[in-house]
Design a protein around this motif. Structure first.
Motif, mmCIF file in Angstrom:
data_model
loop_
_atom_site.group_PDB
_atom_site.id
_atom_site.type_symbol
_atom_site.label_atom_id
_atom_site.label_comp_id
_atom_site.label_asym_id
_atom_site.label_seq_id
_atom_site.Cartn_x
_atom_site.Cartn_y
_atom_site.Cartn_z
ATOM 1 N N ILE A 133 0.861 -1.180 0.000
ATOM 2 C CA ILE A 133 0.000 0.000 0.000
ATOM 3 C C ILE A 133 0.898 1.230 0.000
ATOM 4 O O ILE A 133 1.879 1.293 0.750
ATOM 5 N N ILE A 134 0.554 2.206 -0.852
ATOM 6 C CA ILE A 134 1.224 3.508 -0.841
ATOM 7 C C ILE A 134 0.170 4.569 -0.568
ATOM 8 O O ILE A 134 -0.900 4.565 -1.185
ATOM 9 N N GLY A 135 0.484 5.476 0.347
ATOM 10 C CA GLY A 135 -0.434 6.562 0.642
ATOM 11 C C GLY A 135 0.247 7.906 0.512
ATOM 12 O O GLY A 135 1.245 8.175 1.203
ATOM 13 N N TYR A 136 -0.257 8.752 -0.370
ATOM 14 C CA TYR A 136 0.246 10.108 -0.540
ATOM 15 C C TYR A 136 -0.719 11.095 0.122
ATOM 16 O O TYR A 136 -1.942 11.037 -0.099
ATOM 17 N N SER A 137 -0.167 12.003 0.929
ATOM 18 C CA SER A 137 -0.922 13.155 1.448
ATOM 19 C C SER A 137 -2.220 12.748 2.125
ATOM 20 O O SER A 137 -3.249 13.399 1.946
ATOM 21 N N GLY A 138 -2.181 11.666 2.896
ATOM 22 C CA GLY A 138 -3.415 11.151 3.481
ATOM 23 C C GLY A 138 -3.322 10.932 4.973
ATOM 24 O O GLY A 138 -2.555 11.600 5.682
ATOM 25 N N LEU A 139 -4.100 9.951 5.452
ATOM 26 C CA LEU A 139 -4.262 9.768 6.887
ATOM 27 C C LEU A 139 -4.827 8.376 7.167
ATOM 28 O O LEU A 139 -5.696 7.900 6.443
ATOM 29 N N LEU A 140 -4.317 7.755 8.222
ATOM 30 C CA LEU A 140 -4.927 6.536 8.750
ATOM 31 C C LEU A 140 -6.153 6.941 9.554
ATOM 32 O O LEU A 140 -6.043 7.646 10.564
ATOM 33 N N VAL A 141 -7.336 6.510 9.125
ATOM 34 C CA VAL A 141 -8.568 6.886 9.797
ATOM 35 C C VAL A 141 -8.819 5.935 10.969
ATOM 36 O O VAL A 141 -8.736 4.706 10.819
ATOM 37 N N THR A 142 -9.130 6.509 12.111
ATOM 38 C CA THR A 142 -9.408 5.725 13.313
ATOM 39 C C THR A 142 -10.757 6.144 13.886
ATOM 40 O O THR A 142 -11.241 7.247 13.611
ATOM 41 N N PRO A 143 -11.375 5.294 14.690
ATOM 42 C CA PRO A 143 -12.600 5.717 15.370
ATOM 43 C C PRO A 143 -12.339 6.943 16.245
ATOM 44 O O PRO A 143 -11.254 7.075 16.832
ATOM 45 N N GLU A 144 -13.296 7.827 16.306
ATOM 46 C CA GLU A 144 -13.145 9.068 17.077
ATOM 47 C C GLU A 144 -12.757 8.767 18.524
ATOM 48 O O GLU A 144 -13.319 7.872 19.166
ATOM 49 N N ASP A 145 -11.744 9.508 19.009
ATOM 50 C CA ASP A 145 -11.315 9.427 20.410
ATOM 51 C C ASP A 145 -10.718 8.069 20.773
ATOM 52 O O ASP A 145 -10.636 7.726 21.955
ATOM 53 N N GLN A 146 -10.271 7.294 19.778
ATOM 54 C CA GLN A 146 -9.632 6.017 20.064
ATOM 55 C C GLN A 146 -8.258 5.964 19.411
ATOM 56 O O GLN A 146 -8.035 6.549 18.349
ATOM 57 N N GLU A 147 -7.355 5.286 20.056
ATOM 58 C CA GLU A 147 -6.031 5.083 19.497
ATOM 59 C C GLU A 147 -6.098 4.048 18.367
ATOM 60 O O GLU A 147 -6.981 3.174 18.369
ATOM 61 N N PRO A 148 -5.168 4.126 17.393
ATOM 62 C CA PRO A 148 -5.178 3.141 16.301
ATOM 63 C C PRO A 148 -5.152 1.691 16.792
ATOM 64 O O PRO A 148 -5.745 0.814 16.158
ATOM 65 N N ALA A 149 -4.483 1.425 17.909
ATOM 66 C CA ALA A 149 -4.396 0.049 18.411
ATOM 67 C C ALA A 149 -5.765 -0.544 18.705
ATOM 68 O O ALA A 149 -5.914 -1.772 18.758
ATOM 69 N N ALA A 150 -6.778 0.313 18.861
ATOM 70 C CA ALA A 150 -8.131 -0.180 19.115
ATOM 71 C C ALA A 150 -8.684 -0.962 17.925
ATOM 72 O O ALA A 150 -9.649 -1.711 18.062
ATOM 73 N N MET A 151 -8.063 -0.796 16.738
ATOM 74 C CA MET A 151 -8.525 -1.503 15.541
ATOM 75 C C MET A 151 -7.854 -2.851 15.356
ATOM 76 O O MET A 151 -8.072 -3.523 14.349
#
Length: 226
Positions: A133-151
């Motif tokens: 996967i390559i991501g330009y100018s973007g963002l890892l989307v996470t549930p609001e108010d949760q750390e990425p590890a929650a996924m």
């Protein structure tokens, strides 16, 4: 379900495709916005097929463009709800393209820009293992108010990821790069990153070069023939 379509490039080698690179464009653009990157990379990836689908929805903020999901910045969890809602139609398209080319899931690479990066990361980490996967100018989307590890429980694939961001980006702030890098690392996803100096919300020559070289390392049979 909405059926996606967009411009395609056949392998430059003239042989059957050994890998598939799918470009996911940003908010307000369409598939034509990124397909030229495929032409730029064909020398490195002669056996790759490329496709750049138009996102499924008309874009309210750009009458002639498309969107993967609405962005108003007025609704809580907007990005999270958006990537979840758009993932089924994207996955259906990816599955159909792989089947059409007779390729396994691990022959797939996703390349996103901006909102397309949000989709590439969200869908790519929840599919059978893609090649990259390559991501330009973007963002890892996470549930609001949760750390990425929650996924952690819902992440089913950990392909190598390359993230590239401009240090003068005024659309998605440069800080999003390290947030995403740290979030992916917390999920056990191998990630490389590059900050493009003097670059805004776009892709410069170094970003293109790094992306092509990254895919050449990770796609099956990707190396150019002598």
């Amino acid at each position: 379900m909405t059926l996606l379509d967009g411009p395609r490039l056949a392998p430059r080698s003239g042989a059957a495709a050994r890998s598939l690179v799918v470009f996911l464009h940003g908010y307000g653009a369409d598939g034509n916005d990124l397909i030229d990157i495929g032409r730029h990379w064909q020398g490195l990836l002669p056996d790759a097929a490329f496709v750049s689908p138009h996102a499924p929805e008309p874009c309210a903020g750009a009458p002639f463009g498309r969107q993967w999901f609405p962005l108003t910045f007025r609704v809580p969890h907007e990005r999270w709800r958006g990537v979840q809602a758009a993932m089924p139609v994207l996955n259906a398209f990816l599955d159909a393209e792989l089947e059409r080319l007779g390729l396994p899931p691990e022959a797939l690479a996703l390349v996103g820009f901006s909102q397309g990066t949000m989709m590439a990361l969200h869908a790519g980490l929840r599919r059978p293992q893609p090649a990259a996967i390559i991501g330009y100018s973007g963002l890892l989307v996470t549930p609001e108010d949760q750390e990425p590890a929650a996924m952690q429980a819902e992440v089913t694939a950990r392909p190598p990821v390359l993230l590239v961001h401009g240090d003068e980006d005024q659309v998605i702030p440069p800080e999003a790069l390290m947030f995403s890098v740290q979030g992916l690392a917390a999920l056990g996803v191998p990630v490389e990153f590059h900050m493009s100096r003097g670059v805004g919300h776009g892709i410069d020559g170094d970003g293109l070069r790094l992306g092509g070289e990254f895919l050449a390392r990770h796609l099956p049979h990707a190396a150019a023939r002598p």
